[in-house]
Design an enzyme around this catalytic site. Structure first.
Site, PDB file in Angstrom:
ATOM      1  N   ARG A 121      -3.070   6.751   1.064  1.00  0.00           N
ATOM      2  CA  ARG A 121      -3.835   8.201   1.950  1.00  0.00           C
ATOM      3  C   ARG A 121      -2.753   8.611   3.100  1.00  0.00           C
ATOM      4  O   ARG A 121      -2.871   9.722   3.516  1.00  0.00           O
ATOM      5  CB  ARG A 121      -5.052   7.773   2.812  1.00  0.00           C
ATOM      6  N   ASP A 162      -6.860  -2.081  -7.264  1.00  0.00           N
ATOM      7  CA  ASP A 162      -7.471  -2.817  -6.145  1.00  0.00           C
ATOM      8  C   ASP A 162      -7.672  -4.281  -6.402  1.00  0.00           C
ATOM      9  O   ASP A 162      -7.904  -4.784  -7.588  1.00  0.00           O
ATOM     10  CB  ASP A 162      -8.545  -2.159  -5.531  1.00  0.00           C
ATOM     11  N   ARG A 215      -6.625  12.222  -5.539  1.00  0.00           N
ATOM     12  CA  ARG A 215      -7.794  11.676  -5.317  1.00  0.00           C
ATOM     13  C   ARG A 215      -8.831  12.753  -5.447  1.00  0.00           C
ATOM     14  O   ARG A 215      -9.916  12.791  -6.199  1.00  0.00           O
ATOM     15  CB  ARG A 215      -7.830  11.107  -4.138  1.00  0.00           C
ATOM     16  N   ARG A 272       0.661  -1.223   0.041  1.00  0.00           N
ATOM     17  CA  ARG A 272       0.116   0.129   0.001  1.00  0.00           C
ATOM     18  C   ARG A 272       0.917   1.311   0.019  1.00  0.00           C
ATOM     19  O   ARG A 272       0.344   2.156   0.572  1.00  0.00           O
ATOM     20  CB  ARG A 272      -0.952   0.114   1.087  1.00  0.00           C
ATOM     21  N   TYR A 312     -14.819 -11.060   0.417  1.00  0.00           N
ATOM     22  CA  TYR A 312     -15.552  -9.707   0.128  1.00  0.00           C
ATOM     23  C   TYR A 312     -17.015 -10.291  -0.638  1.00  0.00           C
ATOM     24  O   TYR A 312     -17.927  -9.458  -0.677  1.00  0.00           O
ATOM     25  CB  TYR A 312     -14.586  -9.065  -0.669  1.00  0.00           C
TER      26      TYR A 312
HETATM   27  O1  CP3 Z   1       0.115  -1.052  -2.675  1.00  0.00           O
HETATM   28  C1  CP3 Z   1      -0.377  -0.119  -3.336  1.00  0.00           C
HETATM   29  O2  CP3 Z   1       0.102   0.808  -3.155  1.00  0.00           O
HETATM   30  C2  CP3 Z   1      -1.144  -0.508  -4.571  1.00  0.00           C
HETATM   31  C3  CP3 Z   1      -2.617  -0.421  -4.344  1.00  0.00           C
HETATM   32  C4  CP3 Z   1      -3.419  -1.386  -3.667  1.00  0.00           C
HETATM   33  C5  CP3 Z   1      -4.590  -0.750  -3.110  1.00  0.00           C
HETATM   34  N1  CP3 Z   1      -5.287  -1.999  -2.712  1.00  0.00           N
HETATM   35  C6  CP3 Z   1      -5.212   0.606  -2.992  1.00  0.00           C
HETATM   36  C7  CP3 Z   1      -6.257   0.771  -2.179  1.00  0.00           C
HETATM   37  C8  CP3 Z   1      -3.156  -2.668  -3.217  1.00  0.00           C
HETATM   38  C9  CP3 Z   1      -2.254  -3.625  -3.706  1.00  0.00           C
HETATM   39  C10 CP3 Z   1      -4.515  -3.062  -2.825  1.00  0.00           C
HETATM   40  C11 CP3 Z   1      -4.905  -4.577  -2.194  1.00  0.00           C
HETATM   41  C12 CP3 Z   1      -5.956  -4.654  -1.532  1.00  0.00           C
HETATM   42  N2  CP3 Z   1      -7.399  -3.965  -1.494  1.00  0.00           N
HETATM   43  C13 CP3 Z   1      -6.199  -5.684  -0.648  1.00  0.00           C
HETATM   44  C14 CP3 Z   1      -4.998  -6.615  -0.255  1.00  0.00           C
HETATM   45  C15 CP3 Z   1      -3.802  -6.243   0.671  1.00  0.00           C
HETATM   46  C16 CP3 Z   1      -4.110  -6.123   2.265  1.00  0.00           C
HETATM   47  O3  CP3 Z   1      -3.944  -4.804   2.545  1.00  0.00           O
HETATM   48  O4  CP3 Z   1      -4.570  -7.101   2.697  1.00  0.00           O
HETATM   49  C17 CP3 Z   1      -7.258  -5.507   0.163  1.00  0.00           C
HETATM   50  C18 CP3 Z   1      -7.917  -6.736   1.218  1.00  0.00           C
HETATM   51  C19 CP3 Z   1      -8.082  -4.849  -0.658  1.00  0.00           C
HETATM   52  C20 CP3 Z   1      -9.536  -4.396  -0.331  1.00  0.00           C
HETATM   53  C21 CP3 Z   1      -9.549  -2.825  -0.017  1.00  0.00           C
HETATM   54  N3  CP3 Z   1      -9.560  -1.728  -0.928  1.00  0.00           N
HETATM   55  C22 CP3 Z   1     -10.163  -2.167   1.296  1.00  0.00           C
HETATM   56  C23 CP3 Z   1     -10.543  -3.340   2.637  1.00  0.00           C
HETATM   57  C24 CP3 Z   1     -10.164  -1.045   0.943  1.00  0.00           C
HETATM   58  C25 CP3 Z   1     -10.676  -0.066   2.134  1.00  0.00           C
HETATM   59  C26 CP3 Z   1      -9.798   0.213   3.417  1.00  0.00           C
HETATM   60  C27 CP3 Z   1      -8.454   0.725   2.914  1.00  0.00           C
HETATM   61  O5  CP3 Z   1      -7.477  -0.024   3.387  1.00  0.00           O
HETATM   62  O6  CP3 Z   1      -8.252   1.902   2.637  1.00  0.00           O
HETATM   63  C28 CP3 Z   1      -9.593  -0.575  -0.155  1.00  0.00           C
HETATM   64  C29 CP3 Z   1      -9.513   0.717  -0.801  1.00  0.00           C
HETATM   65  C30 CP3 Z   1      -8.135   1.022  -1.417  1.00  0.00           C
HETATM   66  N4  CP3 Z   1      -7.249   0.220  -1.904  1.00  0.00           N
HETATM   67  C31 CP3 Z   1      -7.447   2.151  -1.099  1.00  0.00           C
HETATM   68  C32 CP3 Z   1      -6.311   2.205  -1.617  1.00  0.00           C
HETATM   69  C33 CP3 Z   1      -5.310   3.238  -1.652  1.00  0.00           C
HETATM   70  C34 CP3 Z   1      -7.970   3.451  -0.280  1.00  0.00           C
HETATM   71  C35 CP3 Z   1      -9.120   3.952  -1.036  1.00  0.00           C
HETATM   72  C36 CP3 Z   1      -9.205   5.591  -0.826  1.00  0.00           C
HETATM   73  O7  CP3 Z   1      -8.513   6.191  -1.171  1.00  0.00           O
HETATM   74  O8  CP3 Z   1     -10.317   5.970  -0.412  1.00  0.00           O
END
Ligand code: CP3
Length: 376
Positions: free
Chosen positions: A32, A79, A41, A28, A164
């Site tokens: 944010r 994502d 964003r 990640r 999910y």
């Molecule tokens: O790693 C990176 O920088 C690349 C981008 C990336 C995102 N999500 C961007 C994202 C990657 C590799 C993911 C994977 C992801 N997404 C996983 C597996 C990794 C892990 O953390 O276990 C999972 C379970 C998700 C599902 C997901 N997406 C959730 C639960 C959420 C909301 C909660 C959170 O952590 O923000 C997201 C949204 C998300 N995916 C955001 C980002 C930057 C935040 C969204 C926003 O800006 O509002």
């Protein structure tokens, strides 16, 4: 440290080849905690999917952490939930609520309708991969970014996606998905089979578009009971790996499998044929390495919450993680592979200068580990 023009340290470590330092990237890493991410964003209509579906925004956001820190790999900005969205489940990210599906899988009829999606619906992801690769090999006026670092593509594991898809969003107890697993294993196996084939096709398309390594996030594999993990998570991760292209344009494409909470199953995860196994902070890297005898590289496993300590404490913890893996080179001449990472995603409140301290500590300390060898 100046970034070399062609920094392939990450790919070399994945393949257990000699490196002068331990590569680092952060799960990640685009997100944010970065003010520039929040600004982009807003420009994209204050929407996560607005960023992810626009290849230019996705490229900009992917590069943001690389412009700030000397990271050794880029990861596609997207994502894991894009795949179920393309299957018609209707993904949305409510403000501050996390992901939601409008049409979760609850009934036999829902599951019967599920199919591998038309990959054209995910074209925006492959376009983003191609655009990011192009940006990473283009030289700017200052000569930066030329072939800077490799690009990692990714997907969720079949099981983590199923969590999910059945829950309809995040969950604390996995009650709905586990109810289906125990009461209708036939339905769960059907979801997982479709997911595995969709994930394999999705990752192969990312590889075709230019991803130089791929990572499978089994974020919720660790919530499963021991036997259930093997039957419902690992077997389907294996099904993905069996279908993956492992070479493209004459280059080996390393596959990374990360199961959060999966340290107990390290040997079995390594036996899927992954090149790299990702570990969370509950596993000692040195012991893990001995358990698999360096037959795979290891990625991890700094506790992301340790980034909230002082920069000095961050550096001390980083050195402890490097020391627990030990010198990558072995007395028998082979090399182990360590890719430094967090044990899970970076927290959105992480102080920016502490990330800097982490990257600097890894780049400063890891070359000193190359002055000795471990017993092979
Ligand atoms: O790693 C990176 O920088 C690349 C981008 C990336 C995102 N999500 C961007 C994202 C990657 C590799 C993911 C994977 C992801 N997404 C996983 C597996 C990794 C892990 O953390 O276990 C999972 C379970 C998700 C599902 C997901 N997406 C959730 C639960 C959420 C909301 C909660 C959170 O952590 O923000 C997201 C949204 C998300 N995916 C955001 C980002 C930057 C935040 C969204 C926003 O800006 O509002």
């Amino acid at each position: 440290m100046n970034a070399p023009l062609h920094n392939d340290t990450f790919l070399r470590a994945c393949l257990r080849q000699p490196t002068t330092h331990t590569p680092i990237w952060l799960m990640r890493q685009a997100g944010r905690y970065l003010p520039e991410y929040k600004a982009t964003r807003v420009a994209a209509g204050n929407s996560f999917m607005g960023l992810a579906t626009n290849p230019q925004y996705a490229t900009d956001v992917t590069l943001q952490p690389l412009d700030r820190y000397q990271l050794d790999a880029a990861i596609l900005f997207s994502d894991i939930l894009t795949v179920p969205d393309a299957m018609g489940l209707g993904l949305s990210f409510g403000a501050g609520e996390g992901p939601k599906f409008a049409h979760p899988l609850r009934t036999e009829a829902d599951v019967a309708k599920l199919a591998v999606p038309d990959l054209d619906k995910l074209r925006y992801v492959f376009d983003a991969v191609a655009s990011i690769r192009k940006a990473l090999v283009t030289t700017d006026a200052q000569g930066r970014r030329a072939g800077r670092v490799p690009l990692i593509g990714f997907s969720g594991s079949p099981w983590t996606l199923a969590c999910y898809m059945v829950e309809g969003g995040g969950s604390d107890d996995y009650r709905l998905v586990k109810t289906m697993l125990y009461s209708r294993p036939d339905l769960m196996h059907r979801i997982l089979a479709v997911n595995a084939d969709a994930v394999a096709a999705y990752l192969n398309a990312q590889i075709e578009a230019g991803a130089q390594a791929v990572m499978v996030f089994d974020s919720w594999g660790g919530v499963l009971e021991h036997r259930a993990f093997h039957q419902f998570s690992l077997a389907y991760t294996q099904r993905v790996l069996h279908q993956l292209k492992r070479e493209h344009d004459g280059q080996r494409i390393p596959a990374i499998v990360f199961t959060k909470g999966g340290g107990l199953w390290l040997e079995q995860i390594a036996a899927t044929g992954a090149d790299v196994v990702g570990l969370d902070w509950t596993t000692d890297l040195g012991q893990a390495r001995r358990r698999v005898d360096d037959s795979v590289a290891l990625q991890g496993n700094f506790d992301p919450m340790a980034l909230f300590a002082t920069p000095e404490a961050v550096a001390t913890e980083a050195r402890a993680v490097l020391d627990s893996f030990g010198p990558p080179q072995r007395a028998d001449g082979r090399w182990g592979g360590h890719i430094f990472n967090l044990g899970h995603g970076i927290n959105q409140h992480t102080p920016l200068e502490h990330v800097q301290a982490l990257v600097e500590a890894v780049h400063a300390h890891s070359p000193t580990l190359r002055q000795s060898v471990v017993k092979g």
